[in-house]
Design a protein around this motif. Structure first.
Motif, PDB file in Angstrom:
ATOM      1  N   CYS A  26      34.093  50.383  58.630  1.00 17.90           N
ATOM      2  CA  CYS A  26      32.823  49.814  58.311  1.00 17.90           C
ATOM      3  C   CYS A  26      31.965  49.942  59.322  1.00 17.90           C
ATOM      4  CB  CYS A  26      33.211  48.151  58.418  1.00 17.90           C
ATOM      5  SG  CYS A  26      34.392  47.513  59.584  1.00 17.90           S
TER       6      CYS A  26
ATOM      7  N   ARG B  21      29.381  46.133  56.417  1.00 17.12           N
ATOM      8  CA  ARG B  21      29.782  46.969  55.225  1.00 17.12           C
ATOM      9  C   ARG B  21      30.919  47.884  55.309  1.00 17.12           C
ATOM     10  NH1 ARG B  21      27.412  43.094  53.598  1.00 17.12           N
ATOM     11  NH2 ARG B  21      25.344  42.890  53.239  1.00 17.12           N
TER      12      ARG B  21
ATOM     13  N   THR C 227      33.410  35.277  47.257  1.00 16.63           N
ATOM     14  CA  THR C 227      32.516  34.986  48.143  1.00 16.63           C
ATOM     15  C   THR C 227      33.597  33.720  48.757  1.00 16.63           C
ATOM     16  OG1 THR C 227      31.069  33.610  47.125  1.00 16.63           O
ATOM     17  CG2 THR C 227      30.467  35.857  47.502  1.00 16.63           C
TER      18      THR C 227
ATOM     19  N   SER D 187      32.126  39.714  48.751  1.00 11.81           N
ATOM     20  CA  SER D 187      32.846  41.006  48.207  1.00 11.81           C
ATOM     21  C   SER D 187      32.907  40.649  46.644  1.00 11.81           C
ATOM     22  CB  SER D 187      34.427  40.985  48.743  1.00 11.81           C
ATOM     23  OG  SER D 187      34.873  42.122  48.211  1.00 11.81           O
TER      24      SER D 187
ATOM     25  N   TYR E 153      40.638  46.726  44.140  1.00  8.08           N
ATOM     26  CA  TYR E 153      40.253  45.946  45.054  1.00  8.08           C
ATOM     27  C   TYR E 153      38.795  46.444  45.466  1.00  8.08           C
ATOM     28  CZ  TYR E 153      40.767  43.796  49.600  1.00  8.08           C
ATOM     29  OH  TYR E 153      41.060  42.669  50.788  1.00  8.08           O
ATOM     30  N   VAL E 154      37.973  45.536  45.808  1.00 11.47           N
ATOM     31  CA  VAL E 154      36.684  45.767  46.212  1.00 11.47           C
ATOM     32  C   VAL E 154      36.509  45.600  47.749  1.00 11.47           C
ATOM     33  CG1 VAL E 154      34.117  45.061  46.286  1.00 11.47           C
ATOM     34  CG2 VAL E 154      35.643  44.920  44.061  1.00 11.47           C
ATOM     35  N   PRO E 155      35.850  46.501  48.481  1.00 11.57           N
ATOM     36  CA  PRO E 155      35.554  46.382  49.986  1.00 11.57           C
ATOM     37  C   PRO E 155      35.357  44.959  50.359  1.00 11.57           C
ATOM     38  CG  PRO E 155      34.598  48.570  49.085  1.00 11.57           C
ATOM     39  CD  PRO E 155      34.900  47.563  47.892  1.00 11.57           C
ATOM     40  N   ASP E 156      35.533  44.722  51.364  1.00  8.13           N
ATOM     41  CA  ASP E 156      35.217  43.552  52.236  1.00  8.13           C
ATOM     42  C   ASP E 156      34.097  43.580  52.915  1.00  8.13           C
ATOM     43  OD1 ASP E 156      37.287  42.040  50.905  1.00  8.13           O
ATOM     44  OD2 ASP E 156      38.726  43.113  52.236  1.00  8.13           O
ATOM     45  N   ASN E 157      32.792  42.726  52.671  1.00  2.07           N
ATOM     46  CA  ASN E 157      31.767  42.864  53.443  1.00  2.07           C
ATOM     47  C   ASN E 157      31.780  41.422  53.882  1.00  2.07           C
ATOM     48  OD1 ASN E 157      31.117  45.463  52.765  1.00  2.07           O
ATOM     49  ND2 ASN E 157      30.465  45.029  50.750  1.00  2.07           N
TER      50      ASN E 157
ATOM     51  N   GLN F 260      40.131  49.137  56.234  1.00  2.00           N
ATOM     52  CA  GLN F 260      38.852  49.786  56.104  1.00  2.00           C
ATOM     53  C   GLN F 260      38.103  50.188  57.105  1.00  2.00           C
ATOM     54  OE1 GLN F 260      37.164  46.479  53.075  1.00  2.00           O
ATOM     55  NE2 GLN F 260      39.062  45.470  53.564  1.00  2.00           N
TER      56      GLN F 260
ATOM     57  N   LEU G 176      32.310  35.764  53.467  1.00  2.00           N
ATOM     58  CA  LEU G 176      32.919  37.072  52.756  1.00  2.00           C
ATOM     59  C   LEU G 176      31.962  37.199  51.608  1.00  2.00           C
ATOM     60  CD1 LEU G 176      34.893  39.178  52.227  1.00  2.00           C
ATOM     61  CD2 LEU G 176      36.297  37.380  50.881  1.00  2.00           C
TER      62      LEU G 176
END
Length: 152
Positions: free
Chosen positions: A87, A99, A139, A136, A115-119, A85, A134
């Motif tokens: 960011c 983000r 959490t 996303s 798969y959702v991006p990891d923030n 990713q 985390l």
């Protein structure tokens, strides 16, 4: 007169003492640059955990960093995913908000997995440790440790 002189001397010593006047906002913005490893606590009822690496590099905008994050998510119900990713990290004093956007899937065990991006929302504890969450699709508490640079 002696009292005023003593107060002046104490004030001068405080100014001359290294770090006496430093505040959280005065920290070098480069103090968190470099390579980090991270790990979450188990989430999704203890079935998943995420580990990975992150590299923070400077951006032209003050308080902003470019970053690359590789997340390795292992879940007992669907296996392992490895996701690269890109960011952006924004720093506000000792807080860091990361983000991410998915660049590519390096490994995915389940076909069609969304798969959702990891923030991440982190607190900078020191130049070697950050902690937070985390944020996303799930959490979980997370800890980031500065990677030790090896000699090759």
């Amino acid at each position: 007169m002696r009292l005023a002189l003593a107060a002046c001397l104490a004030a001068c010593l405080a100014v001359m003492t290294p770090g006496a006047q430093a505040t959280e906002g005065d920290k070098d913005p480069g103090d968190i640059l470099g390579n980090w490893t991270f790990q979450t606590k188990p989430y999704r009822e203890g079935q998943c955990v995420m580990t990975g690496t992150m590299r923070l590099t400077p951006d032209a905008e003050s308080g902003v960093y470019d970053c690359e994050l590789t997340a390795v998510e292992v879940c007992s119900m669907w296996g392992r995913s490895v996701v690269l990713q890109q960011c952006t990290a924004r720093r506000f004093d000792n807080q860091l908000s990361i983000r991410s956007e998915i660049d590519q899937f390096l490994e995915s065990k389940l076909e069609g997995l969304v798969y959702v991006p990891d923030n991440f929302a982190l607190t900078i504890q020191s130049t070697k440790r950050m902690y937070g969450s985390l944020v996303s699709a799930a959490t979980a508490p997370a800890i980031f440790i500065r990677a030790e640079e090896g000699i090759s």
